[in-house]
Design an enzyme around this catalytic site. Sequence first.
Site, mmCIF file in Angstrom:
data_model
loop_
_atom_site.group_PDB
_atom_site.id
_atom_site.type_symbol
_atom_site.label_atom_id
_atom_site.label_comp_id
_atom_site.label_asym_id
_atom_site.label_seq_id
_atom_site.Cartn_x
_atom_site.Cartn_y
_atom_site.Cartn_z
ATOM 1 N N HIS A 1 -23.598 28.371 -46.505
ATOM 2 C CA HIS A 1 -24.878 28.662 -47.176
ATOM 3 C C HIS A 1 -25.532 27.359 -47.606
ATOM 4 O O HIS A 1 -24.836 26.475 -48.078
ATOM 5 C CB HIS A 1 -24.634 29.545 -48.393
ATOM 6 C CG HIS A 1 -25.877 29.794 -49.199
ATOM 7 N ND1 HIS A 1 -26.841 30.693 -48.808
ATOM 8 C CD2 HIS A 1 -26.319 29.219 -50.358
ATOM 9 C CE1 HIS A 1 -27.827 30.686 -49.695
ATOM 10 N NE2 HIS A 1 -27.534 29.792 -50.636
ATOM 11 N N GLY B 1 -41.949 30.965 -17.088
ATOM 12 C CA GLY B 1 -43.365 31.240 -17.347
ATOM 13 C C GLY B 1 -43.689 31.160 -18.832
ATOM 14 O O GLY B 1 -44.676 30.534 -19.240
ATOM 15 N N HIS C 1 -25.843 26.634 -17.128
ATOM 16 C CA HIS C 1 -24.485 26.806 -17.657
ATOM 17 C C HIS C 1 -23.675 27.776 -16.814
ATOM 18 O O HIS C 1 -22.449 27.660 -16.734
ATOM 19 C CB HIS C 1 -24.504 27.235 -19.135
ATOM 20 C CG HIS C 1 -25.534 28.262 -19.475
ATOM 21 N ND1 HIS C 1 -26.844 27.957 -19.696
ATOM 22 C CD2 HIS C 1 -25.443 29.598 -19.618
ATOM 23 C CE1 HIS C 1 -27.517 29.063 -19.988
ATOM 24 N NE2 HIS C 1 -26.676 30.080 -19.928
ATOM 25 N N SER D 1 -43.599 36.314 -16.758
ATOM 26 C CA SER D 1 -43.238 35.972 -18.146
ATOM 27 C C SER D 1 -41.737 35.902 -18.341
ATOM 28 O O SER D 1 -41.216 36.231 -19.397
ATOM 29 C CB SER D 1 -43.847 36.989 -19.108
ATOM 30 O OG SER D 1 -43.084 38.182 -19.080
ATOM 31 N N GLY D 2 -41.020 35.465 -17.297
ATOM 32 C CA GLY D 2 -39.596 35.155 -17.485
ATOM 33 C C GLY D 2 -39.520 33.866 -18.285
ATOM 34 O O GLY D 2 -40.538 33.348 -18.773
HETATM 35 C C1 LIG Z 1 -38.772 24.853 -15.272
HETATM 36 C C2 LIG Z 1 -37.328 25.262 -15.341
HETATM 37 C C3 LIG Z 1 -36.699 25.342 -16.563
HETATM 38 C C4 LIG Z 1 -35.375 25.707 -16.629
HETATM 39 N N1 LIG Z 1 -34.763 25.775 -17.850
HETATM 40 C C5 LIG Z 1 -33.467 26.135 -17.930
HETATM 41 C C6 LIG Z 1 -32.805 26.178 -19.177
HETATM 42 O O1 LIG Z 1 -33.385 25.895 -20.221
HETATM 43 N N2 LIG Z 1 -31.497 26.532 -19.190
HETATM 44 C C7 LIG Z 1 -30.824 26.859 -18.049
HETATM 45 O O2 LIG Z 1 -29.643 27.179 -18.126
HETATM 46 N N3 LIG Z 1 -31.425 26.832 -16.853
HETATM 47 C C8 LIG Z 1 -32.722 26.466 -16.758
HETATM 48 N N4 LIG Z 1 -33.328 26.406 -15.543
HETATM 49 C C9 LIG Z 1 -32.540 26.769 -14.342
HETATM 50 C C10 LIG Z 1 -31.645 25.604 -13.919
HETATM 51 O O3 LIG Z 1 -32.436 24.480 -13.658
HETATM 52 C C11 LIG Z 1 -30.848 26.000 -12.694
HETATM 53 O O4 LIG Z 1 -30.161 27.200 -12.956
HETATM 54 C C12 LIG Z 1 -29.842 24.933 -12.325
HETATM 55 O O5 LIG Z 1 -30.481 23.725 -12.012
HETATM 56 C C13 LIG Z 1 -29.008 25.379 -11.122
HETATM 57 O O6 LIG Z 1 -28.088 24.405 -10.816
HETATM 58 P P1 LIG Z 1 -27.509 24.239 -9.346
HETATM 59 O O7 LIG Z 1 -26.494 23.150 -9.437
HETATM 60 O O8 LIG Z 1 -27.090 25.545 -8.822
HETATM 61 O O9 LIG Z 1 -28.746 23.785 -8.448
HETATM 62 P P2 LIG Z 1 -29.880 22.673 -8.580
HETATM 63 O O10 LIG Z 1 -29.980 22.139 -9.939
HETATM 64 O O11 LIG Z 1 -31.078 23.265 -7.965
HETATM 65 O O12 LIG Z 1 -29.345 21.508 -7.649
HETATM 66 C C14 LIG Z 1 -29.204 21.657 -6.276
HETATM 67 C C15 LIG Z 1 -29.216 20.291 -5.621
HETATM 68 O O13 LIG Z 1 -28.893 20.423 -4.252
HETATM 69 C C16 LIG Z 1 -29.655 19.515 -3.501
HETATM 70 N N5 LIG Z 1 -29.716 20.000 -2.116
HETATM 71 C C17 LIG Z 1 -30.238 21.162 -1.671
HETATM 72 N N6 LIG Z 1 -30.045 21.283 -0.341
HETATM 73 C C18 LIG Z 1 -29.391 20.166 0.061
HETATM 74 C C19 LIG Z 1 -28.909 19.717 1.304
HETATM 75 N N7 LIG Z 1 -29.039 20.442 2.426
HETATM 76 N N8 LIG Z 1 -28.281 18.514 1.365
HETATM 77 C C20 LIG Z 1 -28.131 17.768 0.245
HETATM 78 N N9 LIG Z 1 -28.560 18.158 -0.971
HETATM 79 C C21 LIG Z 1 -29.176 19.353 -1.068
HETATM 80 C C22 LIG Z 1 -31.011 19.536 -4.207
HETATM 81 O O14 LIG Z 1 -31.747 18.361 -3.930
HETATM 82 C C23 LIG Z 1 -30.583 19.623 -5.669
HETATM 83 O O15 LIG Z 1 -30.469 18.349 -6.261
HETATM 84 C C24 LIG Z 1 -34.655 26.008 -15.445
HETATM 85 C C25 LIG Z 1 -35.295 25.922 -14.204
HETATM 86 C C26 LIG Z 1 -36.608 25.539 -14.155
HETATM 87 C C27 LIG Z 1 -37.270 25.426 -12.817
#
Ligand SMILES: Cc1cc2nc3c(=O)[nH]c(=O)nc-3n(C[C@H](O)[C@H](O)[C@H](O)COP(=O)(O)OP(=O)(O)OC[C@H]3O[C@@H](n4cnc5c(N)ncnc54)[C@H](O)[C@@H]3O)c2cc1C
Length: 481
Positions: free
Chosen positions: A460, A200, A335, A196-197
């Site tokens: 307001h 979920g 963010h 329930s994070g």
């Molecule tokens: C269902 C869901 C809902 C969410 N809702 C929120 C929300 O409302 N607000 C919020 O702040 N966060 C939310 N999140 C979390 C958020 O999506 C992540 O924190 C965020 O995407 C992380 O960003 P990132 O750039 O670190 O990685 P990612 O967005 O995961 O991007 C990493 C990228 O690296 C690429 N990659 C990986 N390995 C390789 C490689 N070897 N070579 C080339 N490319 C590679 C992948 O294909 C991917 O495109 C949610 C997550 C999920 C699953």
Amino acid sequence: MSNNYDVLIIGSGPGGYVTAIRSAQLGLKTAIIEREHLGGICLNWGCIPTKALLRSAEIMDHANHAKSYGLTLEGKMTADVKDVVARSRGVSARLNGGVGFLMKKNKIDVIWGEAKLSKPGEVVVGASTKPAVQPQNPVPKGVKGEGTYTAKHIIVATGARPRALPGIEPDGKLIWTYFEAMKPDFMPKSLVVMGSGAIGIEFASFYRSMGVDVTVVEVMSQVMPVEDAEISAIARKALEKRGLKILTEAKVAKVEKGANSITAHVETKDGKVQQITADRLISAVGVVGNIENLGLEALGVKTDRGCIVIDGYGKTNVPGLYAIGDVAGPPMLAHKAEHEGVICIEKIAGLPGVHPMDKGKIPGCTYCNPQVASVGLTEAKAKEQGRDIRVGRFSFGANGKAIALGEDNGLIKTIFDKKTGELIGAHMVGAEVTELIQGFVVAMNLETTEEDLMHTIFPHPTLSEMMKESVLDAYGRALNA
Ligand SMILES: Cc1cc2nc3c(=O)[nH]c(=O)nc-3n(C[C@H](O)[C@H](O)[C@H](O)COP(=O)(O)OP(=O)(O)OC[C@H]3O[C@@H](n4cnc5c(N)ncnc54)[C@H](O)[C@@H]3O)c2cc1C
């Protein structure tokens, strides 16, 4: 075209692509490597498409209460699952295309393929092991591909993937992760949501609004375990009022698979086992960093519990190698990934006055109905730290705008250090709180005290007036309660 850059970024999620833009703005020759989807999980499978689904859910919820607004809806509002999903995928596709545009505009090279660190300062890009997931946006034309690339600075921003519990591994058919839950090809009649994070609870809330019989199973004593206990309890009550079934201090011990259903064996605190049969189970037990097959071991990069270890500026223990975003550890939020990336690249560029990441001031939002948002210490955490605190509360039921909106259930809670008057935590549950929280984030960032907030004029009628009232309440001065 030279394959040598000032900065190479692996992964184009919100961490990677935002860092690339800031890097280009700072005059650094920059390339980004992506194997699957521009915009990463956030734009394609996370933040954005879930919010699109939840918007459909919100409209459904409003329609179901149309009568209370004096409105009559002829017939029954129904959801066409294909159209709801198509809208969500369309929103993702539009933003995914937008990232491609931003890369071009900022003269950032996009390299398509799977990256592996071959030696310090060098990356080998091979064929992607993942299919492109946005058929509307196939691999962009004119991008670079497989080859060897070098850079003075390499930033790993490879994100994370769903965590799987042994014995309850997602199979994409009966046991879903967020990938399948995001684009169901039918609307299940019943669901078990394990965990329930934020992820979920958002899916539980969405499916409930769509009329699905949802049971949430959470091992901790409250839903959304990182949130303030009082806020979590109010959210739980409201979710239960909407028909969600919630079991806390309970764990899915085993899942039996039928031909087109699952039976979850749920163990409760008292040792009893309850069997819940449902169409599908969503496994939402967290995410793990994508640290495999990157060549980290050969370079001696330190990792801890599936994430790369960094300092406050994204530096790893290996010179010239950095990590940001989900792969660099919690909180796993878009963010946080963006901000971590900006700090990292500004430090690389040698800008003066770059502050290290302060994890205590990262807001968290959950977009269920009712929404939940927070920043800083919970009441329990503040007490655990031995802080002498003052707590203020203000209920939605005493706010004119909330009542006018028909959204009078919720609470805004503020926590102050008694000695200094510094705002050290803010917690909210209710309509639109994911937009309101930013006011307190700014306040905390400016190390605001109760006095500054009391001298601030709030418009307001707004929901934001409750923020001021909550501050006033902490000092026994609430006006409308
Ligand atoms: C269902 C869901 C809902 C969410 N809702 C929120 C929300 O409302 N607000 C919020 O702040 N966060 C939310 N999140 C979390 C958020 O999506 C992540 O924190 C965020 O995407 C992380 O960003 P990132 O750039 O670190 O990685 P990612 O967005 O995961 O991007 C990493 C990228 O690296 C690429 N990659 C990986 N390995 C390789 C490689 N070897 N070579 C080339 N490319 C590679 C992948 O294909 C991917 O495109 C949610 C997550 C999920 C699953």
